[in-house]
Design an enzyme around this catalytic site. Structure first.
Site, PDB file in Angstrom:
ATOM      1  N   TYR A  26       0.840  -1.219   0.000  1.00 53.31           N
ATOM      2  CA  TYR A  26       0.000   0.000   0.000  1.00 53.31           C
ATOM      3  C   TYR A  26       0.873   1.267   0.000  1.00 53.31           C
ATOM      4  O   TYR A  26       0.585   2.235  -0.696  1.00 53.31           O
ATOM      5  CB  TYR A  26      -0.912  -0.040   1.234  1.00 53.31           C
ATOM      6  CG  TYR A  26      -1.780   1.175   1.468  1.00 53.31           C
ATOM      7  CD1 TYR A  26      -2.677   1.628   0.502  1.00 53.31           C
ATOM      8  CD2 TYR A  26      -1.707   1.870   2.687  1.00 53.31           C
ATOM      9  CE1 TYR A  26      -3.483   2.733   0.738  1.00 53.31           C
ATOM     10  CE2 TYR A  26      -2.517   2.970   2.927  1.00 53.31           C
ATOM     11  CZ  TYR A  26      -3.402   3.403   1.941  1.00 53.31           C
ATOM     12  OH  TYR A  26      -4.188   4.502   2.193  1.00 53.31           O
ATOM     13  N   THR A  77       5.387   2.358  14.196  1.00 54.93           N
ATOM     14  CA  THR A  77       3.965   2.673  14.327  1.00 54.93           C
ATOM     15  C   THR A  77       3.672   3.370  15.654  1.00 54.93           C
ATOM     16  O   THR A  77       4.283   3.050  16.679  1.00 54.93           O
ATOM     17  CB  THR A  77       3.106   1.397  14.189  1.00 54.93           C
ATOM     18  OG1 THR A  77       1.792   1.658  14.662  1.00 54.93           O
ATOM     19  CG2 THR A  77       3.675   0.232  14.972  1.00 54.93           C
ATOM     20  N   SER A  91      -1.557  -5.018  20.235  1.00 53.81           N
ATOM     21  CA  SER A  91      -1.747  -6.193  19.373  1.00 53.81           C
ATOM     22  C   SER A  91      -0.404  -6.891  19.223  1.00 53.81           C
ATOM     23  O   SER A  91       0.647  -6.305  19.509  1.00 53.81           O
ATOM     24  CB  SER A  91      -2.257  -5.781  17.984  1.00 53.81           C
ATOM     25  OG  SER A  91      -1.180  -5.326  17.172  1.00 53.81           O
ATOM     26  N   TYR A 123       0.926  -7.710  16.328  1.00 51.97           N
ATOM     27  CA  TYR A 123       1.619  -6.976  15.260  1.00 51.97           C
ATOM     28  C   TYR A 123       2.390  -5.791  15.845  1.00 51.97           C
ATOM     29  O   TYR A 123       3.576  -5.611  15.560  1.00 51.97           O
ATOM     30  CB  TYR A 123       0.594  -6.488  14.207  1.00 51.97           C
ATOM     31  CG  TYR A 123       1.036  -5.229  13.511  1.00 51.97           C
ATOM     32  CD1 TYR A 123       2.023  -5.279  12.527  1.00 51.97           C
ATOM     33  CD2 TYR A 123       0.517  -3.987  13.877  1.00 51.97           C
ATOM     34  CE1 TYR A 123       2.468  -4.116  11.930  1.00 51.97           C
ATOM     35  CE2 TYR A 123       0.959  -2.824  13.275  1.00 51.97           C
ATOM     36  CZ  TYR A 123       1.937  -2.893  12.304  1.00 51.97           C
ATOM     37  OH  TYR A 123       2.391  -1.742  11.722  1.00 51.97           O
ATOM     38  N   HIS A 124       1.702  -4.986  16.676  1.00 50.77           N
ATOM     39  CA  HIS A 124       2.384  -3.813  17.242  1.00 50.77           C
ATOM     40  C   HIS A 124       3.545  -4.240  18.147  1.00 50.77           C
ATOM     41  O   HIS A 124       4.552  -3.549  18.246  1.00 50.77           O
ATOM     42  CB  HIS A 124       1.387  -2.947  18.024  1.00 50.77           C
ATOM     43  CG  HIS A 124       0.409  -2.203  17.151  1.00 50.77           C
ATOM     44  ND1 HIS A 124      -0.881  -2.633  16.922  1.00 50.77           N
ATOM     45  CD2 HIS A 124       0.538  -1.058  16.431  1.00 50.77           C
ATOM     46  CE1 HIS A 124      -1.509  -1.775  16.118  1.00 50.77           C
ATOM     47  NE2 HIS A 124      -0.677  -0.813  15.797  1.00 50.77           N
ATOM     48  N   LYS A 153       6.614  -4.703  16.215  1.00 47.90           N
ATOM     49  CA  LYS A 153       7.246  -3.431  15.851  1.00 47.90           C
ATOM     50  C   LYS A 153       8.107  -2.912  17.006  1.00 47.90           C
ATOM     51  O   LYS A 153       9.139  -2.276  16.796  1.00 47.90           O
ATOM     52  CB  LYS A 153       6.197  -2.382  15.464  1.00 47.90           C
ATOM     53  CG  LYS A 153       5.223  -2.827  14.398  1.00 47.90           C
ATOM     54  CD  LYS A 153       5.838  -2.962  13.027  1.00 47.90           C
ATOM     55  CE  LYS A 153       5.892  -1.627  12.324  1.00 47.90           C
ATOM     56  NZ  LYS A 153       6.128  -1.797  10.867  1.00 47.90           N
ATOM     57  N   THR A 156     -18.950   0.751  10.661  1.00 49.26           N
ATOM     58  CA  THR A 156     -18.738  -0.160  11.795  1.00 49.26           C
ATOM     59  C   THR A 156     -17.839   0.490  12.848  1.00 49.26           C
ATOM     60  O   THR A 156     -16.622   0.300  12.847  1.00 49.26           O
ATOM     61  CB  THR A 156     -18.089  -1.473  11.308  1.00 49.26           C
ATOM     62  OG1 THR A 156     -16.925  -1.131  10.524  1.00 49.26           O
ATOM     63  CG2 THR A 156     -19.037  -2.291  10.453  1.00 49.26           C
ATOM     64  N   ARG A 198     -11.844  -6.015  19.231  1.00 50.06           N
ATOM     65  CA  ARG A 198     -10.481  -5.830  19.765  1.00 50.06           C
ATOM     66  C   ARG A 198     -10.545  -5.536  21.256  1.00 50.06           C
ATOM     67  O   ARG A 198     -11.549  -5.030  21.745  1.00 50.06           O
ATOM     68  CB  ARG A 198      -9.797  -4.648  19.068  1.00 50.06           C
ATOM     69  CG  ARG A 198      -9.772  -4.812  17.568  1.00 50.06           C
ATOM     70  CD  ARG A 198      -8.921  -3.747  16.933  1.00 50.06           C
ATOM     71  NE  ARG A 198      -9.079  -3.781  15.486  1.00 50.06           N
ATOM     72  CZ  ARG A 198      -8.315  -3.100  14.659  1.00 50.06           C
ATOM     73  NH1 ARG A 198      -7.335  -2.327  15.120  1.00 50.06           N
ATOM     74  NH2 ARG A 198      -8.501  -3.182  13.357  1.00 50.06           N
ATOM     75  N   GLU A 222      -9.162  -3.022  23.608  1.00 53.10           N
ATOM     76  CA  GLU A 222      -8.481  -1.720  23.586  1.00 53.10           C
ATOM     77  C   GLU A 222      -9.312  -0.740  24.398  1.00 53.10           C
ATOM     78  O   GLU A 222     -10.507  -0.960  24.617  1.00 53.10           O
ATOM     79  CB  GLU A 222      -8.353  -1.212  22.132  1.00 53.10           C
ATOM     80  CG  GLU A 222      -9.707  -1.037  21.445  1.00 53.10           C
ATOM     81  CD  GLU A 222      -9.639  -0.665  19.969  1.00 53.10           C
ATOM     82  OE1 GLU A 222      -8.547  -0.484  19.423  1.00 53.10           O
ATOM     83  OE2 GLU A 222     -10.721  -0.555  19.364  1.00 53.10           O
TER      84      GLU A 222
HETATM   85  N1  USQ Z   1     -11.860   0.506  14.024  1.00 51.70           N
HETATM   86  C1  USQ Z   1     -13.240   0.672  14.086  1.00 51.70           C
HETATM   87  N2  USQ Z   1     -13.983   0.145  13.079  1.00 51.70           N
HETATM   88  C2  USQ Z   1     -13.446  -0.520  12.019  1.00 51.70           C
HETATM   89  C3  USQ Z   1     -12.036  -0.675  11.944  1.00 51.70           C
HETATM   90  C4  USQ Z   1     -11.283  -0.151  12.975  1.00 51.70           C
HETATM   91  O1  USQ Z   1     -13.774   1.271  15.035  1.00 51.70           O
HETATM   92  O2  USQ Z   1     -14.197  -0.961  11.142  1.00 51.70           O
HETATM   93  C5  USQ Z   1     -11.011   1.092  15.085  1.00 51.70           C
HETATM   94  C6  USQ Z   1     -10.063   0.098  15.733  1.00 51.70           C
HETATM   95  O3  USQ Z   1     -10.702  -0.638  16.764  1.00 51.70           O
HETATM   96  C7  USQ Z   1      -8.947   1.017  16.224  1.00 51.70           C
HETATM   97  C8  USQ Z   1      -8.931   2.146  15.197  1.00 51.70           C
HETATM   98  O4  USQ Z   1     -10.175   2.060  14.494  1.00 51.70           O
HETATM   99  O5  USQ Z   1      -9.275   1.563  17.470  1.00 51.70           O
HETATM  100  C9  USQ Z   1      -7.798   2.045  14.198  1.00 51.70           C
HETATM  101  O6  USQ Z   1      -7.853   0.766  13.582  1.00 51.70           O
HETATM  102  P1  USQ Z   1      -7.181   0.492  12.160  1.00 51.70           P
HETATM  103  O7  USQ Z   1      -7.603  -0.881  11.711  1.00 51.70           O
HETATM  104  O8  USQ Z   1      -7.427   1.630  11.236  1.00 51.70           O
HETATM  105  O9  USQ Z   1      -5.632   0.576  12.521  1.00 51.70           O
HETATM  106  P2  USQ Z   1      -4.674  -0.405  13.332  1.00 51.70           P
HETATM  107  O10 USQ Z   1      -5.214  -1.773  13.479  1.00 51.70           O
HETATM  108  O11 USQ Z   1      -4.273   0.310  14.572  1.00 51.70           O
HETATM  109  O12 USQ Z   1      -3.424  -0.541  12.364  1.00 51.70           O
HETATM  110  C10 USQ Z   1      -3.164   0.380  11.287  1.00 51.70           C
HETATM  111  C11 USQ Z   1      -2.256  -0.308  10.278  1.00 51.70           C
HETATM  112  C12 USQ Z   1      -0.914  -0.606  10.931  1.00 51.70           C
HETATM  113  C13 USQ Z   1      -0.336   0.686  11.503  1.00 51.70           C
HETATM  114  C14 USQ Z   1      -1.327   1.305  12.501  1.00 51.70           C
HETATM  115  C15 USQ Z   1      -0.906   2.641  13.034  1.00 51.70           C
HETATM  116  O13 USQ Z   1      -2.856  -1.498   9.790  1.00 51.70           O
HETATM  117  O14 USQ Z   1      -0.034  -1.162   9.958  1.00 51.70           O
HETATM  118  O15 USQ Z   1       0.869   0.403  12.180  1.00 51.70           O
HETATM  119  O16 USQ Z   1      -2.574   1.538  11.797  1.00 51.70           O
HETATM  120  S1  USQ Z   1      -1.455   2.884  14.698  1.00 51.70           S
HETATM  121  O17 USQ Z   1      -2.885   2.613  14.783  1.00 51.70           O
HETATM  122  O18 USQ Z   1      -1.158   4.243  15.086  1.00 51.70           O
HETATM  123  O19 USQ Z   1      -0.746   1.935  15.521  1.00 51.70           O
END
Ligand code: USQ
Length: 362
Positions: free
Chosen positions: A11, A144, A179, A181-182, A185, A253, A326, A328
């Site tokens: 991406y 991240t 997570s 994944y995190h 990192k 969602t 999740r 969180e």
């Molecule tokens: N979320 C919702 N609804 C959804 C999808 C996600 O409420 O349909 C929420 C999640 O629970 C979370 C937030 O939105 O609280 C962000 O989720 P995300 O899926 O956009 O991001 P995340 O899983 O945290 O991971 C993404 C990338 C990852 C990067 C990270 C940056 O996939 O590679 O490292 O964003 S960070 O979030 O700052 O760690």
């Protein structure tokens, strides 16, 4: 500069490759198509088909006479990575070659071990390859913001000064991921920090928040140059998912209470942040850390923005809170610093209604 982009099909990897070659750098991309294979295994697809690297490279050459070199293989294999580094001799390595999905990393044991082995193994191999074949090279690692978690105090830019019993010391800002994944990192950061101290490596760690967006200056020349756009629950990030849900007439969602706050940035800003970092490299023996995002939003705020942009286009966008898959915090303090990249000259592209409308229309 000679720039090697690890994870150059992804991406962010492919848009970065075009952006840097368009700015006059000599670029090579490396990928093993892991992301495409994982998506096929999980039966999810991006919104539109994305050509493989051979075709993308051919199209990019046709639009601008830019040459991008390509290596297909697994960076976890020492024979492969050593051959790539010896042949290309990079000045800068941009390391995106990781399994990037938090939900994927927690699907089951096999997904967890794949994430650990790939992410930590590739970072270690990159360190060893730099030491052996190009010790002057600058490593730019995509970290991240999620490494910090959501602590109840301000988040600093990578480091924190601690006073304890009358004495002071500087440490990596505490990390506590939400997570697996995190967590990988965080392991990457620790590995890099150790070898920066041992071997005087030059490293920039970009602590990036969730990225949104489709379009970059370079991809506007031909649709076949567009990046992946995922909207499924494993590989789609929240705003990209909301955009597709709005158009597909599916309620947005929001997970749980929707107060989860993160630092977001436009994909165009990612490219500029990476370019500014490589044009102003870290010193020998320096682990330089930037918090890479431009604005913070809660999930609820994002949902309302998408709803309002959608209604301007005649879409009836519903928002529905669903049980959070999740674990969180759904309401929390969040105040991260982010001045380093602005000081290097970043001019942010903020999340405007126009930006949202453009994505919804596409
Ligand atoms: N979320 C919702 N609804 C959804 C999808 C996600 O409420 O349909 C929420 C999640 O629970 C979370 C937030 O939105 O609280 C962000 O989720 P995300 O899926 O956009 O991001 P995340 O899983 O945290 O991971 C993404 C990338 C990852 C990067 C990270 C940056 O996939 O590679 O490292 O964003 S960070 O979030 O700052 O760690």
């Amino acid at each position: 500069m000679r720039i090697l982009i690890l994870g150059g099909d992804g991406y962010l990897g492919w848009p970065t490759a075009m952006h840097l070659s368009g700015h006059g750098h000599e670029v090579a991309v490396v990928d093993n198509y892991m992301r495409r294979n994982l998506m096929r295994d999980e039966d999810v697809e991006p919104l539109y088909k994305v050509p493989n690297l051979d075709e993308r490279i051919r199209v990019w050459k046709d639009v601008g006479k830019y040459i991008i070199k390509k290596y297909i293989g697994d960076l976890n294999k020492w024979e492969f990575i050593s051959q790539v580094f010896q042949e290309f001799q990079p000045d800068t390595i941009i390391h995106y070659a990781e399994q990037p999905s938090a939900p994927y990393s927690m699907l089951r044991r096999e997904a967890a071990t794949l994430t650990i082995n790939n992410n930590v193994g590739v970072t270690a191999n990159v360190i060893f390859a730099v030491r052996e074949f190009c010790p002057d090279a600058h490593i730019i690692k995509l970290g991240t913001m999620g490494e910090y978690g959501t602590p109840n105090i301000d988040i600093e830019e990578g480091w924190i000064d601690i006073e304890h019993k009358g004495r002071n010391s500087k440490f990596l800002y505490p990390r506590q991921a939400g997570s697996l994944y995190h967590t990988t990192k965080i392991m990457d950061t620790d590995l890099l920090w150790y070898y920066v101290r041992m071997w005087e490596l030059r490293v920039t760690d970009l602590m990036q928040g969730p990225v949104y967006g489709i379009f970059t200056e370079e991809s506007s020349q031909d649709d076949r140059l567009l990046t992946f756009f995922s909207y499924d629950e494993l590989f789609g990030t929240v705003l990209n998912r909301f955009i597709v849900q709005a158009v597909a007439n599916h309620p947005l969602t929001v997970y749980g209470k929707g107060g989860q706050t993160r630092g977001y940035l436009n994909i165009r800003d990612t490219l500029n942040c990476v370019r500014l970092s490589l044009e102003n490299p870290a010193d020998y023996g320096e682990l330089r850390i930037f918090n890479q995002f431009t604005e913070t939003f809660s999930v609820n705020e994002l949902a309302v923005k998408v709803q309002s942009a959608g209604s301007g286009l005649g879409l009836d966008v519903q928002i529905r809170s669903i049980e959070n898959p999740r674990k969180e915090l759904e309401e929390h303090y969040y105040n991260p610093a982010h001045t380093g990249l602005l000081e290097l000259g970043l001019e942010p592209s903020f999340l405007t209604n126009t930006e949202l409308v453009q994505m919804l229309e596409y």
